[in-house]
Design a protein around this motif. Structure first.
Motif, mmCIF file in Angstrom:
data_model
loop_
_atom_site.group_PDB
_atom_site.id
_atom_site.type_symbol
_atom_site.label_atom_id
_atom_site.label_comp_id
_atom_site.label_asym_id
_atom_site.label_seq_id
_atom_site.Cartn_x
_atom_site.Cartn_y
_atom_site.Cartn_z
ATOM 1 N N ARG A 56 -5.845 2.897 -2.638
ATOM 2 C CA ARG A 56 -4.886 1.894 -2.048
ATOM 3 C C ARG A 56 -4.552 1.871 -0.620
ATOM 4 O O ARG A 56 -4.725 2.893 -0.077
ATOM 5 C CB ARG A 56 -3.425 1.794 -2.784
ATOM 6 C CG ARG A 56 -3.648 2.030 -4.308
ATOM 7 C CD ARG A 56 -3.761 0.470 -4.833
ATOM 8 N NE ARG A 56 -3.841 0.358 -6.189
ATOM 9 C CZ ARG A 56 -4.888 0.514 -7.332
ATOM 10 N NH1 ARG A 56 -6.123 0.759 -6.365
ATOM 11 N NH2 ARG A 56 -4.770 0.450 -8.460
ATOM 12 N N GLY A 57 -4.237 0.873 -0.073
ATOM 13 C CA GLY A 57 -3.527 0.775 1.412
ATOM 14 C C GLY A 57 -4.634 1.491 2.385
ATOM 15 O O GLY A 57 -5.931 1.321 2.487
ATOM 16 N N ASP A 58 -3.918 2.182 3.139
ATOM 17 C CA ASP A 58 -4.549 2.984 4.166
ATOM 18 C C ASP A 58 -5.969 3.836 3.753
ATOM 19 O O ASP A 58 -6.947 4.030 4.267
ATOM 20 C CB ASP A 58 -3.842 3.815 5.139
ATOM 21 C CG ASP A 58 -2.841 3.160 5.830
ATOM 22 O OD1 ASP A 58 -2.982 1.934 6.202
ATOM 23 O OD2 ASP A 58 -1.841 4.030 6.426
ATOM 24 N N LEU A 59 -5.798 4.345 2.734
ATOM 25 C CA LEU A 59 -6.913 5.285 2.053
ATOM 26 C C LEU A 59 -8.110 4.469 1.696
ATOM 27 O O LEU A 59 -9.292 4.801 1.690
ATOM 28 C CB LEU A 59 -6.356 6.168 0.688
ATOM 29 C CG LEU A 59 -6.848 7.414 0.536
ATOM 30 C CD1 LEU A 59 -7.141 8.317 1.658
ATOM 31 C CD2 LEU A 59 -6.435 8.274 -0.489
ATOM 32 N N LEU A 60 -7.803 3.418 1.126
ATOM 33 C CA LEU A 60 -8.905 2.356 0.584
ATOM 34 C C LEU A 60 -9.665 1.803 2.151
ATOM 35 O O LEU A 60 -10.647 1.719 1.836
ATOM 36 C CB LEU A 60 -8.293 1.251 -0.185
ATOM 37 C CG LEU A 60 -9.466 0.123 -0.570
ATOM 38 C CD1 LEU A 60 -10.640 0.807 -1.082
ATOM 39 C CD2 LEU A 60 -8.797 -1.025 -1.440
ATOM 40 N N ASN A 61 -8.800 1.460 3.029
ATOM 41 C CA ASN A 61 -9.434 1.288 4.139
ATOM 42 C C ASN A 61 -10.076 2.232 4.886
ATOM 43 O O ASN A 61 -11.506 1.901 5.369
ATOM 44 C CB ASN A 61 -8.279 0.617 5.140
ATOM 45 C CG ASN A 61 -7.464 -0.796 4.738
ATOM 46 O OD1 ASN A 61 -7.911 -1.530 3.968
ATOM 47 N ND2 ASN A 61 -6.429 -0.819 5.244
#
Length: 120
Positions: A23-28
């Motif tokens: 999710r979020g920054d980790l996915l980006n």
């Protein structure tokens, strides 16, 4: 029972499973470093299976699946296509992505690692 290397289909299953958790920054972050899986050479133990599947790459580091130990790892590389260091963690991809993200975000220390920061 004889060991057989992991298939590309099994690698994609592991990737999709991890991506469902990100999710979020980790996915980006993962979207920026992931590559289509490629077999890379590892001189010490990787010959028998034709190398290890590299799934992520940033700077001089790779994320790859060690199918002998059944886990994802982070290693350095000097030459594209050759993994410099054999690592035998048994981590799932989610945790390995988190570790790579931590190397960048928290000054070069892998999550749970003792000692001084690693120089990138």
């Amino acid at each position: 029972m004889t060991w057989t290397p992991i298939t590309i289909e099994e690698i994609f299953e592991k990737i999709h499973s991890a991506e469902n958790e990100l999710r979020g920054d980790l996915l980006n972050f993962w979207d920026l470093i992931k590559i289509d899986p490629e077999k890379w050479v590892e001189e010490e133990y990787g010959k028998e299976g034709g190398g290890f599947w590299v799934v992520g790459l940033i700077g001089r580091r790779v994320i790859y699946y060690n199918d002998i130990e059944e886990g994802f790892n982070i290693s350095d590389y000097t030459t594209y296509g050759i993994i410099d260091d054999y690592v035998c963690n048994q981590d799932d991809l989610y945790f390995t992505i988190l570790n790579m993200f931590s190397l960048i975000t928290f000054g070069g220390r892998i999550t749970g690692q003792a000692g001084p920061p690693i120089n990138l």
